[in-house]
Every structure is written in C-alpha cells, then in structure tokens.
Design a protein around this motif. Structure first.
Motif, mmCIF file in Angstrom:
data_model
loop_
_atom_site.group_PDB
_atom_site.id
_atom_site.type_symbol
_atom_site.label_atom_id
_atom_site.label_comp_id
_atom_site.label_asym_id
_atom_site.label_seq_id
_atom_site.Cartn_x
_atom_site.Cartn_y
_atom_site.Cartn_z
ATOM 1 N N UNK A 19 -35.592 79.434 38.557
ATOM 2 C CA UNK A 19 -34.460 79.943 37.675
ATOM 3 C C UNK A 19 -33.010 79.211 38.204
ATOM 4 N N UNK A 20 -32.838 79.085 39.569
ATOM 5 C CA UNK A 20 -31.665 78.528 39.927
ATOM 6 C C UNK A 20 -31.639 78.272 41.668
ATOM 7 N N UNK A 21 -30.340 77.988 41.988
ATOM 8 C CA UNK A 21 -30.225 77.971 43.508
ATOM 9 C C UNK A 21 -28.840 78.176 43.768
ATOM 10 N N UNK A 22 -28.702 78.269 45.062
ATOM 11 C CA UNK A 22 -27.390 78.367 45.692
ATOM 12 C C UNK A 22 -27.243 77.694 46.838
ATOM 13 N N UNK A 23 -26.258 76.657 46.945
ATOM 14 C CA UNK A 23 -26.198 75.614 48.119
ATOM 15 C C UNK A 23 -24.912 76.239 49.185
ATOM 16 N N UNK A 24 -25.305 75.865 50.342
ATOM 17 C CA UNK A 24 -24.273 76.069 51.439
ATOM 18 C C UNK A 24 -24.206 75.089 52.317
ATOM 19 N N UNK A 25 -23.214 75.198 53.298
ATOM 20 C CA UNK A 25 -23.150 74.381 54.481
ATOM 21 C C UNK A 25 -23.185 75.129 55.408
ATOM 22 N N UNK A 26 -23.877 75.237 56.694
ATOM 23 C CA UNK A 26 -24.104 76.009 57.816
ATOM 24 C C UNK A 26 -23.168 75.202 58.855
ATOM 25 N N UNK A 27 -21.907 75.737 59.142
ATOM 26 C CA UNK A 27 -21.095 75.030 60.040
ATOM 27 C C UNK A 27 -21.043 76.148 61.524
ATOM 28 N N UNK A 28 -20.671 75.364 62.455
ATOM 29 C CA UNK A 28 -21.007 76.101 63.903
ATOM 30 C C UNK A 28 -20.377 77.579 63.726
ATOM 31 N N UNK A 29 -19.366 77.800 63.099
ATOM 32 C CA UNK A 29 -18.529 79.080 63.009
ATOM 33 C C UNK A 29 -18.518 79.847 61.863
ATOM 34 N N UNK A 30 -19.121 79.136 60.867
ATOM 35 C CA UNK A 30 -18.977 79.833 59.415
ATOM 36 C C UNK A 30 -20.164 79.299 58.534
ATOM 37 N N UNK A 31 -20.261 79.981 57.456
ATOM 38 C CA UNK A 31 -21.162 79.391 56.449
ATOM 39 C C UNK A 31 -20.506 79.248 55.164
ATOM 40 N N UNK A 32 -20.098 77.815 54.638
ATOM 41 C CA UNK A 32 -19.395 77.751 53.479
ATOM 42 C C UNK A 32 -20.511 77.656 52.206
ATOM 43 N N UNK A 33 -20.355 78.554 51.340
ATOM 44 C CA UNK A 33 -21.151 78.630 50.121
ATOM 45 C C UNK A 33 -20.474 77.887 49.095
ATOM 46 N N UNK A 34 -21.038 76.667 48.564
ATOM 47 C CA UNK A 34 -20.478 75.833 47.776
ATOM 48 C C UNK A 34 -20.909 75.909 46.291
ATOM 49 N N UNK A 35 -22.139 76.264 46.037
ATOM 50 C CA UNK A 35 -22.420 76.081 44.764
ATOM 51 C C UNK A 35 -23.611 77.182 44.280
ATOM 52 N N UNK A 36 -23.525 77.872 43.179
ATOM 53 C CA UNK A 36 -24.728 78.676 42.673
ATOM 54 C C UNK A 36 -24.889 78.179 41.130
ATOM 55 N N UNK A 37 -25.972 78.036 40.928
ATOM 56 C CA UNK A 37 -26.690 77.641 39.680
ATOM 57 C C UNK A 37 -27.777 78.471 39.110
ATOM 58 N N UNK A 38 -27.682 79.131 37.889
ATOM 59 C CA UNK A 38 -28.712 79.775 37.216
ATOM 60 C C UNK A 38 -28.978 78.861 35.943
ATOM 61 N N UNK A 39 -30.207 78.548 35.459
ATOM 62 C CA UNK A 39 -30.635 78.045 34.366
ATOM 63 C C UNK A 39 -29.765 78.832 33.210
ATOM 64 N N UNK A 40 -29.491 78.314 32.244
ATOM 65 C CA UNK A 40 -28.790 78.861 31.162
ATOM 66 C C UNK A 40 -29.656 80.055 30.278
ATOM 67 N N UNK A 41 -30.868 79.802 30.289
ATOM 68 C CA UNK A 41 -31.853 80.714 29.546
ATOM 69 C C UNK A 41 -31.785 82.047 30.359
ATOM 70 N N UNK A 42 -31.451 82.055 31.682
ATOM 71 C CA UNK A 42 -31.405 83.100 32.628
ATOM 72 C C UNK A 42 -30.071 83.738 33.037
ATOM 73 N N UNK A 43 -29.269 82.890 32.653
ATOM 74 C CA UNK A 43 -27.660 83.534 32.676
ATOM 75 C C UNK A 43 -27.669 84.829 32.082
ATOM 76 N N UNK A 44 -26.585 85.677 32.602
ATOM 77 C CA UNK A 44 -26.069 86.940 32.093
ATOM 78 C C UNK A 44 -27.206 88.050 32.252
ATOM 79 N N UNK A 45 -28.161 87.600 33.059
ATOM 80 C CA UNK A 45 -29.215 88.837 33.235
ATOM 81 C C UNK A 45 -29.227 89.462 34.688
#
Length: 109
Positions: A36-62
């Motif tokens: 149904x979807x994913x979340x992308x991130x970048x794991x840096x030395x001192x922090x985690x940058x959360x870059x993008x979240x996608x949920x398929x249209x038919x599952x959005x809003x639920x």
C-alpha cells in the motif's frame, strides 16, 4: 449484532504490516499481502532525515499513512537520533501527535 465503525477501522488499521529495508532506507506498508505504500529516509550520523511518504491512492485517507509514520517513528525512537521531517506528511503527523515532537531535530538559524 452490528459492529461500530470505530472497531471496524481499528481492525482494518491493525492489519497494516510494515517491513524495513535498511539498504534501501525504506519502510514499506502492506495490508495483508497487498503493498500500500512506503516511507523513504536518509540515515545520517547524527539524525534521520525523513524525505518522502507515499500511500497508494486507493488506500489514502484511511489512516494507513499515519500507521506507517507511527511505526517508523517508534522504530527510530530507541536510537535517540533526532528526525528531520522534510516530508510534509510526516511534519503534519508530528504536529498532530505532540508526543513525537521531542524527536524533531532542533535547527538553529
């Protein structure tokens, strides 16, 4: 006997399964076996940058996107790394769920 809507929603949301691919820096969400979807991130030395979240249209809003973000933040919390929510969906989620606010990296200007 009829079930109330809240119980049905909670039941549907409890079926969300999240997998984590560290090499891809991605969490993926499934409803049963359906992707149904994913979340992308970048794991840096001192922090985690959360870059993008996608949920398929038919599952959005639920509520599935929120379930995915909650899982990811709960998974990151034990590392004690602050997060940088570049993704507007994650930033909004944190704003709506103040218990996660302490995880956000403090940016000095």
């Amino acid at each position: 006997m009829a079930q109330d809507t809240h119980s049905e929603n909670a039941s549907a949301q409890s079926r969300v399964r999240v997998t984590h691919s560290r090499p891809q820096e991605r969490y993926e969400a499934y409803l049963g076996d359906e992707y149904i979807g994913y979340l992308d991130y970048v794991d840096e030395i001192e922090q985690v940058v959360i870059t993008h979240t996608v949920i398929a249209d038919r599952f959005s809003g639920q509520g599935y996107g929120g379930q995915l973000v909650r899982h990811v933040l709960d998974d990151i919390a034990p590392t004690h790394k602050p997060i940088v929510p570049v993704c507007p969906f994650v930033a909004h989620f944190v704003e709506q769920n103040p218990s996660y606010a302490s995880m956000v990296a403090r940016i000095s200007r």
